[in-house]
Scaffold this active site. Sequence first.
Site, PDB file in Angstrom:
ATOM      1  N   SER A  63      -1.281   1.237   4.765  1.00 46.53           N
ATOM      2  CA  SER A  63       0.305   0.876   5.271  1.00 46.53           C
ATOM      3  C   SER A  63       0.704   0.162   4.660  1.00 46.53           C
ATOM      4  O   SER A  63       1.948  -0.610   4.684  1.00 46.53           O
ATOM      5  CB  SER A  63       0.107   1.018   6.505  1.00 46.53           C
ATOM      6  OG  SER A  63       0.199   2.105   6.985  1.00 46.53           O
ATOM      7  N   LYS A 120       3.391  -0.131   2.456  1.00 41.88           N
ATOM      8  CA  LYS A 120       5.115   0.333   2.861  1.00 41.88           C
ATOM      9  C   LYS A 120       5.672  -1.245   2.553  1.00 41.88           C
ATOM     10  O   LYS A 120       7.390  -1.236   2.622  1.00 41.88           O
ATOM     11  CB  LYS A 120       4.925  -0.041   4.362  1.00 41.88           C
ATOM     12  CG  LYS A 120       4.072   1.681   4.072  1.00 41.88           C
ATOM     13  CD  LYS A 120       3.635   1.790   5.726  1.00 41.88           C
ATOM     14  CE  LYS A 120       3.099   3.101   6.331  1.00 41.88           C
ATOM     15  NZ  LYS A 120       2.385   3.373   7.708  1.00 41.88           N
ATOM     16  N   TYR A 177       4.402   9.674  -0.812  1.00 42.60           N
ATOM     17  CA  TYR A 177       3.745   8.974  -0.042  1.00 42.60           C
ATOM     18  C   TYR A 177       2.409   8.792   0.284  1.00 42.60           C
ATOM     19  O   TYR A 177       1.650   7.650   0.137  1.00 42.60           O
ATOM     20  CB  TYR A 177       4.556   9.481   1.737  1.00 42.60           C
ATOM     21  CG  TYR A 177       3.840   8.875   2.964  1.00 42.60           C
ATOM     22  CD1 TYR A 177       4.339   7.742   3.863  1.00 42.60           C
ATOM     23  CD2 TYR A 177       2.151   9.185   3.218  1.00 42.60           C
ATOM     24  CE1 TYR A 177       3.533   6.781   3.982  1.00 42.60           C
ATOM     25  CE2 TYR A 177       1.939   8.469   4.829  1.00 42.60           C
ATOM     26  CZ  TYR A 177       2.483   7.523   4.907  1.00 42.60           C
ATOM     27  OH  TYR A 177       2.431   7.044   6.229  1.00 42.60           O
ATOM     28  N   TYR A 181       2.424  -2.959  14.210  1.00 43.79           N
ATOM     29  CA  TYR A 181       2.669  -1.578  15.029  1.00 43.79           C
ATOM     30  C   TYR A 181       1.873  -1.809  16.325  1.00 43.79           C
ATOM     31  O   TYR A 181       3.316  -3.222  16.774  1.00 43.79           O
ATOM     32  CB  TYR A 181       1.237  -0.389  15.136  1.00 43.79           C
ATOM     33  CG  TYR A 181       1.801   0.025  13.000  1.00 43.79           C
ATOM     34  CD1 TYR A 181       2.228   0.258  12.702  1.00 43.79           C
ATOM     35  CD2 TYR A 181       0.159  -0.806  12.573  1.00 43.79           C
ATOM     36  CE1 TYR A 181       2.527   1.087  11.126  1.00 43.79           C
ATOM     37  CE2 TYR A 181       0.030  -0.295  11.212  1.00 43.79           C
ATOM     38  CZ  TYR A 181       1.363   0.589  10.234  1.00 43.79           C
ATOM     39  OH  TYR A 181       1.268   0.666   9.021  1.00 43.79           O
ATOM     40  N   VAL A 196      -4.613   1.058   7.270  1.00 42.27           N
ATOM     41  CA  VAL A 196      -6.138   1.555   8.109  1.00 42.27           C
ATOM     42  C   VAL A 196      -6.901   1.868   7.332  1.00 42.27           C
ATOM     43  O   VAL A 196      -8.525   1.823   7.482  1.00 42.27           O
ATOM     44  CB  VAL A 196      -5.790   3.200   8.462  1.00 42.27           C
ATOM     45  CG1 VAL A 196      -4.887   3.433   9.605  1.00 42.27           C
ATOM     46  CG2 VAL A 196      -5.238   4.226   6.669  1.00 42.27           C
TER      47      VAL A 196
END
Length: 310
Positions: free
Chosen positions: A68, A71, A194, A246, A264
């Site tokens: 992530s 991102k 992705y 998050y 992760v």
Amino acid sequence: MSRPLPDFDTLLDDIAAEARKSIGRGKVADYIPALARISPDKFGMAICGVDGSEYVTGDADERFSIQSISKVFTLILALQTIGSNALWRRVGREPSGTAFNSLVQLESEQGLPRNPFINAGAIVVTDAITAHSVSPVLQLLSLVRRFSGKEQIYIDDVVARSEAEHGHRNAAIAHLLKSQGNLKARVEDVLVTYYRQCAIAMTCRDLARAFVPLANGGKQWESGEKLMTPLRVKRINSLLLTCGLYDGVGNFAFRVGIPAKSGVGGGIVAIIPGKFSICVWSPELDELGNSLAGTRALELFARKTKLSIF
Ligand code: DON
């Protein structure tokens, strides 16, 4: 090269020794089978200063899956590609308070993901680059290479394939977004981009370097090339502070007090504006999917140096 804070070398070694004590209390991500094979014992840290000075400890030069953390790069590319107004019509800027891969809000909030870092938001951002380019992954790699100053940055195809084979939640999110009118490219194409972006492999040193523009008004760590405006830098750091971890973001802000992004794969990159960026890697995660010893290391770092944004 100047070394403004020379005691960082031993400090990082001390922090690593202490943070390593948390190893064994978390769990390496296994919903992407290729990640489950990584040794939980790995631990690295790297700092890259706005003046290019560097400090490292442990496995700082070993590649890992950035997941992530990618991102942030995709967001920067999407903002460059379709512009701020177009992008922020399709994705929000609020913390979600839900798991990174949750579908719940997406249904009740009519396909407008809360922010660009939860999977739903990131998939919309990925759609923005996929719908506007014939080779979105190459464009993204070229951005990451420019930001980090390293040409040899690649995608780990084994990890990308492994996630594609098991990515049922992301596929569900993408199909829901498509049905809600917030995906322009084909679902299959967006998901390929992705999974590939998440499977970029980088070291702590690479990531610390690549994130220096967020600590330095948009300037590249080595050349000083202007890669982003200060306004964009401020906005992205604000999003990192409020959404970068998050549903663990409030606790992270309480413990560490530094804008950061986790993945992760066990990486976390954090920004001390005006000074440096710092990356930590330890593969075991807490129950929310953020590196357990990595969070501990950054907490210790902020406490020992009294450096946070507050
Ligand atoms: O989509 C996923 O589930 C992963 N490729 C990325 C999730 C992630 O890294 C969340 N971070 N802590």
